[in-house]
Design an enzyme around this catalytic site. Sequence first.
Site, PDB file in Angstrom:
ATOM      1  N   LYS A  56     -21.161  76.150  28.902  1.00 22.65           N
ATOM      2  CA  LYS A  56     -22.540  75.806  28.572  1.00 22.65           C
ATOM      3  C   LYS A  56     -23.536  76.088  29.713  1.00 22.65           C
ATOM      4  O   LYS A  56     -24.593  76.665  29.459  1.00 22.65           O
ATOM      5  CB  LYS A  56     -22.617  74.344  28.098  1.00 22.65           C
ATOM      6  CG  LYS A  56     -21.979  74.148  26.708  1.00 22.65           C
ATOM      7  CD  LYS A  56     -21.984  72.686  26.274  1.00 22.65           C
ATOM      8  CE  LYS A  56     -21.655  72.485  24.805  1.00 22.65           C
ATOM      9  NZ  LYS A  56     -20.275  72.686  24.408  1.00 22.65           N
ATOM     10  N   TYR A  63     -21.434  81.619  19.817  1.00 22.44           N
ATOM     11  CA  TYR A  63     -21.091  80.310  20.393  1.00 22.44           C
ATOM     12  C   TYR A  63     -19.578  80.062  20.335  1.00 22.44           C
ATOM     13  O   TYR A  63     -18.967  79.655  21.327  1.00 22.44           O
ATOM     14  CB  TYR A  63     -21.849  79.206  19.641  1.00 22.44           C
ATOM     15  CG  TYR A  63     -21.486  77.818  20.096  1.00 22.44           C
ATOM     16  CD1 TYR A  63     -21.972  77.315  21.298  1.00 22.44           C
ATOM     17  CD2 TYR A  63     -20.637  77.007  19.342  1.00 22.44           C
ATOM     18  CE1 TYR A  63     -21.625  76.045  21.740  1.00 22.44           C
ATOM     19  CE2 TYR A  63     -20.293  75.729  19.769  1.00 22.44           C
ATOM     20  CZ  TYR A  63     -20.784  75.256  20.962  1.00 22.44           C
ATOM     21  OH  TYR A  63     -20.439  74.006  21.397  1.00 22.44           O
ATOM     22  N   VAL A  82     -13.162  70.617  26.577  1.00 23.13           N
ATOM     23  CA  VAL A  82     -11.988  70.019  25.934  1.00 23.13           C
ATOM     24  C   VAL A  82     -10.733  70.877  26.070  1.00 23.13           C
ATOM     25  O   VAL A  82      -9.649  70.466  25.670  1.00 23.13           O
ATOM     26  CB  VAL A  82     -12.233  69.698  24.445  1.00 23.13           C
ATOM     27  CG1 VAL A  82     -13.265  68.601  24.292  1.00 23.13           C
ATOM     28  CG2 VAL A  82     -12.617  70.940  23.671  1.00 23.13           C
ATOM     29  N   TYR A  96     -20.016  64.883  29.332  1.00 20.43           N
ATOM     30  CA  TYR A  96     -20.163  64.230  28.031  1.00 20.43           C
ATOM     31  C   TYR A  96     -20.836  62.865  28.215  1.00 20.43           C
ATOM     32  O   TYR A  96     -21.672  62.711  29.122  1.00 20.43           O
ATOM     33  CB  TYR A  96     -18.791  64.103  27.350  1.00 20.43           C
ATOM     34  CG  TYR A  96     -18.118  65.436  27.135  1.00 20.43           C
ATOM     35  CD1 TYR A  96     -18.775  66.474  26.481  1.00 20.43           C
ATOM     36  CD2 TYR A  96     -16.824  65.659  27.578  1.00 20.43           C
ATOM     37  CE1 TYR A  96     -18.139  67.695  26.272  1.00 20.43           C
ATOM     38  CE2 TYR A  96     -16.197  66.886  27.366  1.00 20.43           C
ATOM     39  CZ  TYR A  96     -16.863  67.889  26.710  1.00 20.43           C
ATOM     40  OH  TYR A  96     -16.245  69.097  26.497  1.00 20.43           O
ATOM     41  N   SER A 155     -16.584  73.872  26.691  1.00 18.22           N
ATOM     42  CA  SER A 155     -17.940  73.466  27.086  1.00 18.22           C
ATOM     43  C   SER A 155     -18.325  73.823  28.521  1.00 18.22           C
ATOM     44  O   SER A 155     -19.486  73.723  28.883  1.00 18.22           O
ATOM     45  CB  SER A 155     -18.115  71.955  26.910  1.00 18.22           C
ATOM     46  OG  SER A 155     -18.011  71.606  25.557  1.00 18.22           O
TER      47      SER A 155
END
Lengths: 304, 304, 304, 304
Positions: free
Chosen positions: D64, D189, D258, D240, D61
């Site tokens: 992102k 992705y 993660v 998160y 992530s």
Amino acid sequence: MEHFLNKMLEKNRAKCQFGDVADYIPGLDRADKNNLGLCIMRTDGTVQRVGDYDVKFTIQSVSKPVTLMLAILDNGVDHVFSKVGMEPTGDAFNSIKKLETCDTHKPFNPMINAGAIATTALVKGRDAQDKFRRLLEFFRKICENDTLDIDEEIYRGEKETGNKNRAMGYFMKGEGYIDGDLEDALDVYFKQCSILVTAEDMARLGLFLARGGILSNGERVVSEHVAKIAKTLMVTCGMYDGSGEFALMVGVPSKSGVGGGICSVVPGRMGVGIFGPSLDKKGNSIGGYSLLKDLSQELSLSIF
Amino acid sequence: MEHFLNKMLEKNRAKCQFGDVADYIPGLDRADKNNLGLCIMRTDGTVQRVGDYDVKFTIQSVSKPVTLMLAILDNGVDHVFSKVGMEPTGDAFNSIKKLETCDTHKPFNPMINAGAIATTALVKGRDAQDKFRRLLEFFRKICENDTLDIDEEIYRGEKETGNKNRAMGYFMKGEGYIDGDLEDALDVYFKQCSILVTAEDMARLGLFLARGGILSNGERVVSEHVAKIAKTLMVTCGMYDGSGEFALMVGVPSKSGVGGGICSVVPGRMGVGIFGPSLDKKGNSIGGYSLLKDLSQELSLSIF
Amino acid sequence: MEHFLNKMLEKNRAKCQFGDVADYIPGLDRADKNNLGLCIMRTDGTVQRVGDYDVKFTIQSVSKPVTLMLAILDNGVDHVFSKVGMEPTGDAFNSIKKLETCDTHKPFNPMINAGAIATTALVKGRDAQDKFRRLLEFFRKICENDTLDIDEEIYRGEKETGNKNRAMGYFMKGEGYIDGDLEDALDVYFKQCSILVTAEDMARLGLFLARGGILSNGERVVSEHVAKIAKTLMVTCGMYDGSGEFALMVGVPSKSGVGGGICSVVPGRMGVGIFGPSLDKKGNSIGGYSLLKDLSQELSLSIF
Amino acid sequence: MEHFLNKMLEKNRAKCQFGDVADYIPGLDRADKNNLGLCIMRTDGTVQRVGDYDVKFTIQSVSKPVTLMLAILDNGVDHVFSKVGMEPTGDAFNSIKKLETCDTHKPFNPMINAGAIATTALVKGRDAQDKFRRLLEFFRKICENDTLDIDEEIYRGEKETGNKNRAMGYFMKGEGYIDGDLEDALDVYFKQCSILVTAEDMARLGLFLARGGILSNGERVVSEHVAKIAKTLMVTCGMYDGSGEFALMVGVPSKSGVGGGICSVVPGRMGVGIFGPSLDKKGNSIGGYSLLKDLSQELSLSIF
């Protein structure tokens, strides 16, 4: 009798103007919102047909109890209900949130889209084509109509616009409730939604369940127990998130579809088929619902 | 018959060990989890009593259909259902979220806590005391037992620990579904949950509904329509969020309570009262559920 | 400078017509939706006031960071955050559902109603009156305005219509996040929402935080750490469920209220007070938001 | 300095035992949960590296904010934010329910999976391969590391087990927030999640943002405005559903993954890269979080 039914039908046809034809699947919006048809088939063999009983429409969610029965025949009750629950949801038929928020992430019941995709995935066959072939054969047998087939345009429309069903499918696959190929299962699901039927076919399906799983020639297709499962789920979950009110107002196991069909079962007495494509906000035929309410009162149909 | 019932009861008593007595209300946890009692009252006047049929317990949620009937007698069907819905929720009986997330913010049905608080608020009376006096009288009449009264300790426990019920009450008041004084309504609600009954009282209540609203002396207390409303809601919503499975497995209108009681109605045939305080995860009597499943199969009770 | 600010204010006053004055609390709707006022107080002592900077309005949710600070002074950081979380919710400020659906059932943060009720309940005092007296004194000290007091009519309106806040309070009490008397805590909560302030008071509050917890006379009232806690929560949760966009568009710790107030903090530089009772759909001053966007760009205020 | 950093790192390495390595994607579980690495790159050119700063892990992530920046370069700010929101959600990063329950059905922000799939779908290119080629090139440029590439095993694992991401993708497609081919977007992705990096790469990415979008050779790659968008979203949504607490405890724009990586940005001062694959319950590196907390306090890093 026919005269009496005609009067009730025409009275309720007036309600059709207050609803709307479904338009989220290309092709569905061709329906005439003033159509209303009724067919009653009794266990004694008598049949009544009034209004637009012979207009064809796609079966949509009325297919769900039928697919459930074949899934049970193919897999047994226990295996089927390890993949789908038995509880009403209180949510719309195409809602995804409970898949995430409930403890098990299991689809709540076979009468909402998520659960029906799960049962469709359980129908056996070599591939998607073979699965649908078997399913269509089963529909033809139970509805006692060998000419049943799909509406190609609507099938393609379902497939193209079916992204939310796909979303539910992948969510369930991620949680282990769909085995095998999901796209195959979705293809079979979209096809079975697109089967063209009439109110007469719906009445025949209702009669089959009213007789506890027996065809008019006396052949038993599913056990009484399996027929009872279908009927019970039709009571608790068959009319979308309006099932509770429907149970109070009409009180007979029924399943509706956004194509405008309703199949109602009066155990031991009759099957009732409805066609009325003008829908209320929950997706139920507005004229059909109202007509069934009148019928239930006039003929004392409620099982409660 | 008694012998047969005794055998079934003892077989199912073994299941009680797999559940737990409710303990979230002080006093409830005094119950003996191995208790299991059954009383059957038939419309022909015969009665069977086996096991712990005469142990007293608090009625808890089994009160809900009774209060609903008095609310309807006091206000009419339409007014009652302007304050509470008719749909199953798919959520736990004490869940508040749907009050916020659904469009109308209306409690979903009278069998969950929110809806039952709303129907309790509709019972007429000068003040909380008068309202409860009228309600208790109604319970006594329908259960044909003039000695019914509340368990003071459990009533106080309900009141002290009832913050989530209070939360639901204020939410509904904010949305206009509770008129009049909320604390009064909650007080009556907590009291009616605390009425002490036995399996025999539950069977009498079931018999009353099985006869469509008529006492054993022939007196009609509620119309057949009102009795039907209660029975229908017991099918779709009576066994908490396990109602769907119960309909499949047992198939008779029933209402359970966390005190361990279940009242079941076999229309036209019998009322069945159960007491078994060991509960499954959804709050239903674990031994009672299982016993009803056996009874339903052996005596062909399912309405579907 | 004043001329420049006046120009910007008048430009943004035009936006006020696109919002609406809050009307869910009796009395709030008396506000003039075309009002827009601004006050800037810099750490160097300079002050600018333009537009309706001296019109009184109720502080509403802008009180939340202040109450949080007193709760921390009274109980310590750890105890406070054992009763309330630190996370943005993504839901409306008066939403109850997350209290039920999240694992801990803890209110998410002190800037939404649920969390602010929890922090208000932590303010020490012999009784509700004493608690509010201490809280009002704290507001007066920090805003350096001894005349601050409540609007009695709006306080009564909050109290009468505050059923959803009451619902949240009882839910949290049921979960153990509120100790002591809830009605007392709610009374203090409603009172603090009803404190009358002007844009100038809001600027003074912002300046206090911009200086890290120090009054204009140099007195330290809260530690730098506590001031930082308030500022951080204002960034992540201060502008209701529009906090994320506001952080991108304006980028300074801010708290808004449905009375039309906004308090903004530019750490080390200035406090900004806004009054503009015409609100957007999320409950933020529509003219004030837009004015702050312009100010942030022109004066390079963003902390990011 | 290196000595001081080493001491802090070893102190926090002890915390790694209280977390767990992610294992829901095949391959991720190969990581050594006792690894902890740190790299700090300052705007003045100095660099510190301690612990397992050179161990490779998948970026997950942390990709992102980078993908968001390329999506903005390709489509402009307005178009991107017509497909994804700016608000924190309060839910887990892979939660689907808000897509259904919020009014717009728009993914809440680009830092959760749903929003990141939407921004990935906006990256331009002839086909999936070309899109990923452009994206990888962008990562290489910003991280100033031409050798960056994907871990094939983890990419395949992401793809095989990515059913919930697929579910979100189809839901968004159904709502019109994904144009073009969804499977292509998902492929890109999954690939970008699988890019192998070290703590040093993370520090370089942080430095790039700390300098407002400028490489170490002085080349501007994105505007200051775009860099600010990335940094702001990292504060409100980067860690998160622990972002709020992290803002209080650490107070610098950060994004975790993660795989165990964290990229932190101290505007104008430094980029901080972390690797620590032992995760807390929200998916953040447990040792890394704790180390950043110490660093923030010791070096006064908080922006609030």
